[in-house]
Design a protein around this motif. Structure first.
Motif, short mmCIF file in Angstrom:
data_model
loop_
_atom_site.label_atom_id
_atom_site.label_comp_id
_atom_site.label_asym_id
_atom_site.label_seq_id
_atom_site.Cartn_x
_atom_site.Cartn_y
_atom_site.Cartn_z
N PHE A 428 24.59 85.86 129.55
CA PHE A 428 25.99 85.83 129.12
C PHE A 428 26.72 84.85 130.03
N SER A 429 27.50 83.99 129.41
CA SER A 429 28.26 83.04 130.24
C SER A 429 29.54 82.64 129.55
N THR A 430 30.51 82.26 130.36
CA THR A 430 31.77 81.74 129.82
C THR A 430 31.66 80.22 129.71
N LYS A 431 32.57 79.68 128.90
CA LYS A 431 32.54 78.24 128.64
C LYS A 431 33.96 77.68 128.63
N TYR A 432 34.06 76.40 128.86
CA TYR A 432 35.33 75.71 128.64
C TYR A 432 35.03 74.27 128.25
N ARG A 433 36.02 73.64 127.65
CA ARG A 433 35.92 72.20 127.38
C ARG A 433 37.29 71.58 127.60
N LEU A 434 37.33 70.59 128.46
CA LEU A 434 38.61 69.92 128.72
C LEU A 434 38.97 69.03 127.54
N PRO A 435 40.26 68.86 127.27
CA PRO A 435 40.65 67.90 126.22
C PRO A 435 40.14 66.51 126.59
N THR A 436 39.79 65.72 125.59
CA THR A 436 39.34 64.35 125.86
C THR A 436 40.54 63.48 126.20
#
Lengths: 661, 360
Positions: A428-436
């Protein structure tokens, strides 16, 4: 990897699996990669990098050297479309844009790294895999839904790691490859190694060009004529150098430089009359240096990299025009630094502490300004490992010039109750993605107030390896079920009160899926056979309540069903390699309208080769037919894929050309 | 449902056939009586489709019942889509002309059954087609992305070839004919422009140019033969924003009267101006909705009649019903219909990004 041989009669479960395998008629694999660490007084050669060291609880696929060699004259997009667990959204022939879609997610949710450094476009957030030649990597590791706590931004789908490694046993060699095929496709490659016990140097280079003017039926044009694909040529040149210096058993220095330039014509969509006059140029320069040092109970790694990308898209309205209708240059550069310290408390427990710092600069015409940003992360990881159990925990906090993502974490276990024969895994893991950068700075519309996308993923898996007793006879099966949720997904929508689009944190996506992979290897005297299969069921659901008309719809270009098989037969000096791929229906529109649905397709490639050896030279000659059945199909709507194509490959390698250095 | 549509389609085709016959018989008389309220036998919604896809379509609407046939072109042409960014549909004689901007084509269809008969290709950025005589049509073309002027192609309607090329301003878009003059809005295409060119249809020559507001995208005429031009104004990326405006051109002396709309409108559409059957009223999209204005008025009306910002706007010349076209961009859009007294009739789901209604 340890294994248990089962002599004599197969146990009941084993027989059942064999039956399933035979009935299935095909199979895949993956390889569960277990820890190769050394806990005490480690030699610097075997110090795994942070992402590899803590991956036993994650689903990993490592493309072996046989597979890489088989596709050495292709690019990573082509390689993964046939042998990888990723659906590749390809716009046409080799050299066309190839965007990865991993576990149903768009391309910006797959992070691609080179020797540990992310190389995704900073402006678009995605990586065009057609720009990465397979021959420029010695190992490809694919991590499904990789945790952001280890990999950073943009890994809801997963991560693809390209690694270069020295081969201290092979100190001199010179390799030459040549490939020629349909539509004036030519590729020439060179590889050389030089070195001794302390120093290793590798040089790789290639030049490729293709006209790609294949014929296709234009179903969208009046009369549905057979047309020639125009303005579809590509020219690609690249050079990579790697240097490794083994100062002592405890200290190693390495560095690498990768330069590549591609000029690509951009063809029109089906149905368009005349021909396109668009072109795109991509030039990249990537360089890094790394130093590893081990101590009695710890290891230190410091690395730094510089990444430069220049892109120019230009389009004329007609061939005779002096001026361009669109002339859009962009330039980005990134300087990345990574420091990691690992401490081995005892045989079972390891800690990592890491720090990353990146500085980004961009000069893009559409931004109307120069951009400068920084990103910084603190990373911690912990591992407990016994013969039967590996448990990993990792943490990350990122800081950047704008909105910070929440603290990230991952937790997972890999349990091996019968040694390595059976494993059960949970993660189980959390994720994120920064705006380009485009999301934030594009004019008009760029939105600096965007938050990072965030979410989580969890998966359970089990795998079983069956050894038949005879040498080289083995079957493995692995089944994984997963779910991934993306919140605040960034989407460009019409801006209210203004006649342009802008990005907002609006979407929510839930992806669930089932992945089955099997692999069988058999050997009968000099006949060897291996059969690998991957089957994926993917349900990628739009849960954006602001779009009730699309609620619960399947994401665009995400097949529900995908099946890939590779069959290899080897007898004496001869080899046969067959790739069979089935991709189910996909929707081109958010509304899942059947009028915009793409048909399923089944494509077969066949390769026949013969090895030869004339000391000090050895090599192989291969004939290959791609799309053997000459199927007309589209991966992206109205971008025709090439039909039947023929290639001939020649590979020559010289060893021990010089006296031992 | 399919059978129902099939029946309706047959009905519509039958009506067309009958209509063509009736029209042929009565054409002479009609021209003499300057009939202002023509019979509308078919209503065609032009749906651009999703940008980057080939999902343009034509929705055929029954004028009486409001029943629709989606993807009419596709049904009549072996499953082939109407094109990528279908920009315009117009009729001349027994033919229909379908302009697909991103496909760079004009397809010539049989008006009776909508089957494609021929195609004009080799275009770069076609926008709108208009027949200006029995054997001649004009086609606006050119994005002017390279900052050069666009053109109006003179099309031979017999051979479907480009007979002549007339240089006009940047990004030529909409046209209207007043006697032997065609007024062409130069919308700027990929850049900007603020002019209207005048073309003499006898000699096929550009004879004049009138300065109007920035980004003129749509045009119509009134009963006094004045020409009305809808100008969107410059966007922020074009050096703006500047206010949208409505410009009246007196075609006797080319004098202009400008009505400032008080801001730049937020609609993404281009075709946001229409006139009614009698040509004594015009309808346009303002800052907060759709406005109705008597052509003799010297000031803009204070309140909108419909509080909707549509993607396209048209008025049924027979009934006076107002059609507001609503785009959902990634999903199928709607044609929202209003009575001449501005009360809502219904809302019809149509294709992707409907931009115009053609009443024929």
């Amino acid at each position: 990897m340890r294994s248990v041989t089962i002599p004599g009669r197969l146990p009941r479960l084993g027989r059942l699996i064999v039956l399933v395998v035979i009935l299935s008629g095909s199979l895949p694999v993956k390889g569960q990669q277990f820890s190769q660490k050394v806990h005490q007084v480690p030699q610097v050669q075997v110090i795994a990098n942070r992402n590899d060291y803590y991956n036993q609880d994650q689903k990993i696929m490592v493309l072996d050297t046989t597979t890489l060699a088989q596709y050495s004259t292709d690019n990573l997009g082509e390689l993964l479309s046939k042998a990888g667990p990723i659906f590749i959204r390809s716009y046409g022939a080799q050299g066309s844009v190839s965007a990865p879609s991993f576990r149903g997610t768009p391309a910006q949710h797959t992070s691609v790294t080179w020797n540990g450094f992310p190389i995704n476009s900073m402006t678009l957030g995605q990586c065009d895999l057609s720009l990465s030649p397979a021959s420029f990597t010695d190992q490809v590791t694919i991590t499904h839904s990789a945790p952001s706590s280890l990999y950073g931004s943009g890994t809801f789908g997963g991560a693809i790691a390209m690694e270069n490694q020295p081969d201290w046993d092979q100190r001199q060699s010179l390799g030459i490859t040549a490939k020629m095929g349909s539509w004036n496709n030519q590729r020439y490659g060179l590889q050389t190694r030089l070195g001794n016990a302390k120093f290793h140097y590798r040089l790789k280079g290639f030049y490729q060009k293709a006209q790609n003017n294949y014929e296709y039926r234009d179903y969208q044009q009046f009369g549905q004529p057979v047309r020639e694909r125009k303005n579809n040529a590509v020219q690609n040149v690249g050079v990579m150098q790697n240097v490794y210096y083994q100062h002592s058993t405890r200290s190693r220095l390495e560095a690498g430089v990768w330069f590549q330039n591609r000029n690509k014509e951009v063809p029109d969509i089906m149905g368009a009359s005349g021909q396109s006059h668009a072109q795109q140029k991509d030039s990249t320069l990537r360089a890094y240096a790394s130093w590893k040092r081990t101590f009695d109970h710890s290891a230190l790694q410091v690395k730094s990299g510089f990444f430069y990308h220049y892109q120019l898209y230009k389009e004329k309205e007609s061939a005779g025009d002096q001026n361009y209708m669109i002339h859009s240059p962009l330039e980005t550069q990134k300087w990345m630094n990574d420091l990691n310290y690992r401490y081995y408390l005892n045989q079972q427990i390891t800690f990592d502490a890491g720090f990353q710092y990146s500085n980004i600069r961009a000069d893009v015409k559409a931004y109307n300004r120069h951009i400068g940003e920084y990103r910084m992360s603190a990373i911690g990881a912990f591992q407990y490992e016994t013969d039967q159990l590996t448990a990993n925990v990792s943490l990350r906090q990122q800081f950047n010039s704008y909105t910070q993502p929440a603290p990230q974490y991952s937790i997972g276990v890999n349990y091996r109750p019968w040694d390595d024969q059976l494993f059960i895994r949970g993660h189980f893991s959390t994720k994120y993605r920064l705006p380009t950068l485009n999301d934030k700075y594009w004019q008009p519309g760029g939105n600096k107030d965007l938050k990072p996308e965030h979410g989580w993923s969890g998966e359970m898996a089990a795998g079983y390896t069956l050894e038949y007793g005879a040498p080289g006879a083995q079957s493995t099966i692995e089944v994984t079920a997963y779910q991934s949720n993306i919140h605040d997904m960034i989407e460009w929508i019409p801006k209210e009160g203004a006649s342009f689009w802008h990005p907002v944190n609006t979407s929510k996506v839930r992806t669930t899926g089932l992945e089955v992979s099997m692999k069988h290897r058999f050997q009968l005297e000099r006949l060897q056979m291996s059969l690998s299969s991957i089957y994926h069921y993917t349900r990628a659901m739009n849960l954006n309540k602001d779009q009730p008309q699309f609620y619960r719809n399947q994401l665009r270009y995400t097949p529900y069903h995908n099946l890939k098989n590779i069959l290899r037969l080897s007898f004496k000096h001869y080899q046969m390699n067959t790739s069979l791929r089935y991709t189910g229906i996909r929707y081109a529109g958010l509304d899942n309208a059947t009028s915009n649905m793409l048909d399923d397709y089944f494509v077969v490639d066949l390769g026949l080769s013969r090895n030869f050896k004339f000391t000090p030279m050895k090599g192989s000659l291969k004939f290959q037919v791609k799309n053997l059945l000459d199927r007309q199909y589209q991966v992206i709507a109205n971008y025709p894929m090439p039909g039947q194509a023929f290639y001939i490959h020649l590979n020559i390698q010289f060893n021990q050309l010089f006296k031992q250095i | 449902m399919k059978n129902k549509h099939m029946n309706f389609r047959k009905t519509i085709i039958s009506i067309f056939s009958a209509g063509v016959l009736i029209f042929s018989i009565s054409a002479c008389e009609e021209s003499q009586t300057n009939q202002n309220t023509p019979d509308v036998e078919g209503i065609y919604i032009v749906n651009e489709g999703v940008m980057g896809q080939i999902s343009g379509s034509i929705t055929l609407v029954d004028p009486e019942s409001g029943e629709t046939i989606q993807e009419y072109f596709k049904q009549q042409n072996e499953g082939r889509s109407a094109g990528s960014v279908v920009q315009d549909l117009s009729f001349s004689g027994e033919k229909a002309f379908l302009v697909a901007n991103n496909s760079k084509t004009v397809e010539i269809l049989d008006k009776e059954n909508f089957e494609a008969r021929d195609v004009i290709s080799g275009l770069s950025y076609p926008r709108q087609f208009m027949a200006v005589g029995p054997n001649t049509g004009y086609l606006t073309n050119g994005s002017s992305g390279d900052n050069t002027n666009g053109e109006v192609f003179v099309i031979d309607l017999e051979n479907h070839t480009v007979a002549d090329t007339l240089e006009v301003g940047k990004g030529p878009e909409s046209m209207v004919q007043v006697n032997n003059q065609v007024y062409v809005t130069n919308s700027g295409g990929y850049v900007s422009d603020s002019s209207v060119n005048i073309i003499n249809t006898d000699r096929h020559q550009v004879t004049g140019k009138v300065e109007v507001g920035a980004i003129p995208t749509d045009i119509t005429k009134d009963l006094n033969n004045n020409v009305w031009v809808f100008c969107k104004g410059l966007g922020g990326w074009q050096g703006g924003p500047t206010n949208s405006s409505l410009v009246k051109i007196n075609t006797d002396n080319q004098q202009t009267t400008t009505f400032d709309l008080g801001g730049r409108i937020s609609s993404y559409g281009n075709y946001l101006l229409a006139s009614d059957a009698n040509k004594d009223k015009i309808y346009f999209v303002g800052m907060d909705g759709v406005y109705e204005m008597d052509v003799s008025q010297e000031e803009l009306p204070a309140e909108p009649i419909i509080q909707e910002i549509p993607y396209g706007l048209d008025v049924n010349p027979e009934t006076g019903n107002i059609y507001c076209l609503k785009s959902e961009f990634q999903a199928r859009g709607y044609a929202i219909r209003y009575n001449p007294d501005h009360t809502l009739i219904d809302s019809l789901q149509v294709g992707y990004s409907p931009n115009a209604v053609v009443f024929e």
